[in-house]
Design a protein around this motif. Structure first.
Motif, PDB file in Angstrom:
ATOM      1  N   HIS A 239       0.852  -1.195   0.000  1.00 47.56           N
ATOM      2  CA  HIS A 239       0.000   0.000   0.000  1.00 47.56           C
ATOM      3  C   HIS A 239       0.885   1.242   0.000  1.00 47.56           C
ATOM      4  CE1 HIS A 239      -3.489   2.504   0.851  1.00 47.56           C
ATOM      5  NE2 HIS A 239      -2.794   3.089   1.816  1.00 47.56           N
ATOM      6  N   ARG A 240       0.801   2.008  -1.059  1.00 49.54           N
ATOM      7  CA  ARG A 240       1.559   3.255  -1.192  1.00 49.54           C
ATOM      8  C   ARG A 240       3.057   3.043  -0.974  1.00 49.54           C
ATOM      9  NH1 ARG A 240      -2.359   7.804   1.731  1.00 49.54           N
ATOM     10  NH2 ARG A 240      -4.150   7.525   0.311  1.00 49.54           N
ATOM     11  N   GLY A 241       3.568   2.006  -1.573  1.00 46.76           N
ATOM     12  CA  GLY A 241       5.017   1.799  -1.579  1.00 46.76           C
ATOM     13  C   GLY A 241       5.612   1.162  -0.344  1.00 46.76           C
ATOM     14  N   VAL A 242       4.786   0.617   0.541  1.00 52.07           N
ATOM     15  CA  VAL A 242       5.324  -0.053   1.737  1.00 52.07           C
ATOM     16  C   VAL A 242       5.801  -1.452   1.345  1.00 52.07           C
ATOM     17  CG1 VAL A 242       4.810  -0.953   4.030  1.00 52.07           C
ATOM     18  CG2 VAL A 242       3.860   1.252   3.306  1.00 52.07           C
ATOM     19  N   ALA A 243       7.073  -1.720   1.599  1.00 52.48           N
ATOM     20  CA  ALA A 243       7.670  -2.988   1.158  1.00 52.48           C
ATOM     21  C   ALA A 243       7.848  -3.993   2.287  1.00 52.48           C
ATOM     22  CB  ALA A 243       9.019  -2.716   0.500  1.00 52.48           C
ATOM     23  N   GLY A 244       7.280  -3.733   3.462  1.00 59.20           N
ATOM     24  CA  GLY A 244       7.416  -4.676   4.567  1.00 59.20           C
ATOM     25  C   GLY A 244       8.802  -4.634   5.193  1.00 59.20           C
ATOM     26  N   ILE A 245       9.139  -5.696   5.924  1.00 59.45           N
ATOM     27  CA  ILE A 245      10.433  -5.799   6.611  1.00 59.45           C
ATOM     28  C   ILE A 245      11.321  -6.736   5.796  1.00 59.45           C
ATOM     29  CG2 ILE A 245      11.611  -6.335   8.767  1.00 59.45           C
ATOM     30  CD1 ILE A 245       9.522  -4.194   9.171  1.00 59.45           C
ATOM     31  N   SER A 246      12.359  -6.197   5.187  1.00 58.57           N
ATOM     32  CA  SER A 246      13.231  -7.022   4.342  1.00 58.57           C
ATOM     33  C   SER A 246      14.204  -7.839   5.185  1.00 58.57           C
ATOM     34  CB  SER A 246      14.015  -6.139   3.375  1.00 58.57           C
ATOM     35  OG  SER A 246      14.959  -5.346   4.081  1.00 58.57           O
ATOM     36  N   ASP A 247      14.776  -8.871   4.557  1.00 56.67           N
ATOM     37  CA  ASP A 247      15.770  -9.688   5.253  1.00 56.67           C
ATOM     38  C   ASP A 247      16.958  -8.841   5.702  1.00 56.67           C
ATOM     39  OD1 ASP A 247      16.696  -9.239   2.673  1.00 56.67           O
ATOM     40  OD2 ASP A 247      16.757 -11.356   2.113  1.00 56.67           O
ATOM     41  N   ARG A 248      17.356  -7.910   4.858  1.00 56.74           N
ATOM     42  CA  ARG A 248      18.480  -7.030   5.203  1.00 56.74           C
ATOM     43  C   ARG A 248      18.137  -6.131   6.390  1.00 56.74           C
ATOM     44  NH1 ARG A 248      21.313  -3.214   0.608  1.00 56.74           N
ATOM     45  NH2 ARG A 248      22.185  -1.621   1.994  1.00 56.74           N
ATOM     46  N   SER A 249      16.903  -5.630   6.425  1.00 63.63           N
ATOM     47  CA  SER A 249      16.471  -4.803   7.559  1.00 63.63           C
ATOM     48  C   SER A 249      16.419  -5.619   8.843  1.00 63.63           C
ATOM     49  CB  SER A 249      15.093  -4.196   7.284  1.00 63.63           C
ATOM     50  OG  SER A 249      15.172  -3.105   6.401  1.00 63.63           O
ATOM     51  N   LEU A 250      15.822  -6.806   8.774  1.00 64.87           N
ATOM     52  CA  LEU A 250      15.685  -7.614   9.983  1.00 64.87           C
ATOM     53  C   LEU A 250      17.047  -7.998  10.546  1.00 64.87           C
ATOM     54  CD1 LEU A 250      13.635  -8.935  11.894  1.00 64.87           C
ATOM     55  CD2 LEU A 250      13.864 -11.034  10.558  1.00 64.87           C
ATOM     56  N   GLN A 251      17.990  -8.296   9.661  1.00 66.65           N
ATOM     57  CA  GLN A 251      19.340  -8.624  10.123  1.00 66.65           C
ATOM     58  C   GLN A 251      19.931  -7.460  10.915  1.00 66.65           C
ATOM     59  OE1 GLN A 251      21.146 -11.269  10.173  1.00 66.65           O
ATOM     60  NE2 GLN A 251      23.298 -10.893   9.710  1.00 66.65           N
ATOM     61  N   ALA A 252      19.770  -6.243  10.411  1.00 67.21           N
ATOM     62  CA  ALA A 252      20.306  -5.064  11.102  1.00 67.21           C
ATOM     63  C   ALA A 252      19.548  -4.805  12.406  1.00 67.21           C
ATOM     64  CB  ALA A 252      20.225  -3.844  10.188  1.00 67.21           C
ATOM     65  N   MET A 253      18.241  -4.992  12.386  1.00 66.97           N
ATOM     66  CA  MET A 253      17.438  -4.794  13.593  1.00 66.97           C
ATOM     67  C   MET A 253      17.878  -5.748  14.702  1.00 66.97           C
ATOM     68  SD  MET A 253      13.735  -4.441  11.667  1.00 66.97           S
ATOM     69  CE  MET A 253      12.697  -4.350  13.123  1.00 66.97           C
ATOM     70  N   LEU A 254      18.058  -7.006  14.338  1.00 62.46           N
ATOM     71  CA  LEU A 254      18.419  -8.005  15.339  1.00 62.46           C
ATOM     72  C   LEU A 254      19.857  -7.838  15.818  1.00 62.46           C
ATOM     73  CD1 LEU A 254      16.584 -11.043  13.749  1.00 62.46           C
ATOM     74  CD2 LEU A 254      15.959  -9.845  15.852  1.00 62.46           C
ATOM     75  N   GLN A 255      20.717  -7.336  14.958  1.00 59.86           N
ATOM     76  CA  GLN A 255      22.081  -7.032  15.399  1.00 59.86           C
ATOM     77  C   GLN A 255      22.053  -5.917  16.439  1.00 59.86           C
ATOM     78  OE1 GLN A 255      25.183  -8.606  14.324  1.00 59.86           O
ATOM     79  NE2 GLN A 255      25.611  -7.569  16.268  1.00 59.86           N
ATOM     80  N   GLU A 256      21.215  -4.920  16.190  1.00 58.75           N
ATOM     81  CA  GLU A 256      21.064  -3.811  17.139  1.00 58.75           C
ATOM     82  C   GLU A 256      20.515  -4.310  18.473  1.00 58.75           C
ATOM     83  OE1 GLU A 256      18.658   0.433  17.033  1.00 58.75           O
ATOM     84  OE2 GLU A 256      19.427  -0.414  15.155  1.00 58.75           O
ATOM     85  N   LEU A 257      19.536  -5.208  18.401  1.00 55.83           N
ATOM     86  CA  LEU A 257      18.951  -5.771  19.619  1.00 55.83           C
ATOM     87  C   LEU A 257      19.971  -6.625  20.369  1.00 55.83           C
ATOM     88  CD1 LEU A 257      16.494  -6.320  21.437  1.00 55.83           C
ATOM     89  CD2 LEU A 257      15.850  -8.168  19.871  1.00 55.83           C
TER      90      LEU A 257
END
Length: 403
Positions: free
Chosen positions: A121-139
């Motif tokens: 919807h309006r260009g929302v691409a969800g949570i990509s594998d690359r994003s999740l990897q960075a998120m979990l590294q931060e966590l």
């Protein structure tokens, strides 16, 4: 007696209804998320305020990312080493990766994504594998690597005849008409913008991830659901309730899950810590409702670490168990009825042979009957020192506590 707080924190996401009309709705992801929440609450005894649940329209990309930060990364109540559980049930997808997405040595390819409620919807691409990897590294940097990520989704299943027939029951949606490579790049997690990915990575092929990933299937396979739930989630929860989790590793858990699903779907667990106990055994603290018991003379005669001062009398009944950990399957292996009572311990005979060391839990006090006591000398000393009558001393010593 108050039990210690369970050091588990969860982010639980389930999406059946999608905002974009181009994305097929699902039917049991919300139910799966609620089942996982109930398992955490009732089986593992996780406090309600330690679980954040996002369902359907509440599970937008923005809300997922903000809840991840607020409830997990920046949560001051989470100590390093506490168990963190992230569960996602919903569509997965792939999207054409833009130039520069992968390492320089990689040429072209697709990125895997978790489809948020507003995916497409309006260009929302969800949570990509690359994003999740960075998120979990931060966590992981903030809270440690005791992180379990459970994904009941699939990504680009092969379009075989059987997979096409199961399309309506598959937790996957195509992205070609709703997401562009530009959308994928715009939606990157900030820290992920500084990184690139190896081609063909995806969620199940991360390099040395600082967490344990429990995925419903590998790349190219399908994750199936029915009205009663996702096959993977159902098998996971059933196995969790059948297994003494305090002594189980992720690998052993997977070995029990796979036969329940069958050959049509093969779950995969990846990460550096798959040989660890589940959740690093953090939720499975000793339950103070169990008392030590040990066999003497033979495998059916027991000495139990609970006696008259605790309210035990002849005829008090206990169930016997192999361990004393909360949240871990612990069926009764025998029963014992007390025959002889001492101030702080008692004797009894088990209904079946039991291990040398086991744990007893009270099933019936039996305070209506009489009791045997082997402490005349002790009672005499108490009576002489206090001046109280034998009857009052006996009543104070053997009155059953109200807890």
């Amino acid at each position: 007696m108050e039990q210690p707080t369970i050091r588990v924190f969860g982010l639980v996401i389930g999406i059946d209804k999608y905002k974009s009309g181009a994305v097929w709705n699902l039917e049991s992801c919300v139910d799966d998320a609620q089942k996982v929440q109930r398992w955490l609450r009732k089986d593992l005894k996780v406090p309600k305020d330690q679980i954040c649940v996002l369902l359907d329209n509440h599970a937008t990309k923005h809300n997922i990312e903000q809840s991840f930060l607020r409830h997990l990364v920046h949560n001051e109540n989470i100590q390093r080493g506490d168990a963190i559980v992230i569960f996602f049930a919903g569509h997965g997808s792939t999207a054409a990766a833009p130039t520069g997405w992968f390492h320089k040595t990689s040429v072209g390819g697709v990125a895997e994504v978790l489809c948020s409620y507003d995916f497409g919807h309006r260009g929302v691409a969800g949570i990509s594998d690359r994003s999740l990897q960075a998120m979990l590294q931060e966590l992981s940097d903030a809270k440690g690597d005791n992180i379990a990520v459970i994904l009941d989704s699939c990504f680009a299943p092969l379009q075989s005849p059987s997979n096409i027939r199961d399309r309506r029951r598959t937790r996957w949606t195509p992205s070609e008409k709703v997401v562009t490579s530009h959308d994928l790049l715009d939606g990157l997690w900030p820290a992920a913008r500084k990184q690139t990915s190896p081609r063909g990575g995806g969620f199940c092929n991360m390099i040395n991830p600082p967490y344990t990933l429990l995925a419903a299937c590998s790349t190219g396979e399908k994750a199936i659901e029915g009205k009663d739930g996702g096959k993977f989630t159902l098998a996971f929860l059933e196995t969790a309730r059948e297994t003494p989790l305090h002594s189980a590793s992720y690998v052993s858990l997977l070995q029990h899950i796979r036969p329940k699903i069958g050959e049509s779907q093969k779950p995969v667990f990846v990460g550096l810590n798959t040989m660890r106990p589940v959740f690093d055994a953090v939720p499975f603290s000793p339950d103070q409702a169990y008392y030590q018991a040990e066999t003497i003379h033979d495998s059916k005669t027991l000495r139990i670490g609970l006696g008259a001062v605790h309210g035990v009398v002849a005829g008090t009944e206990f169930s016997l168990h192999e361990h004393n950990y909360r949240g871990s399957r612990n069926p009764s292996i025998a029963h014992v009825s007390v025959t002889d009572v001492y101030p702080t311990w008692s004797f009894g005979y088990a209904s079946h042979p039991v291990p040398t060391a086991c744990w007893a839990q009270i099933k019936r006090w039996n305070n209506g009957g009489g009791f045997k006591i082997r402490s005349k000398r002790s009672l005499s000393m108490v009576r002489q020192s206090s001046g109280a009558s034998f009857r009052s001393v006996k009543r104070s010593l053997f009155h059953r506590p109200t807890w």
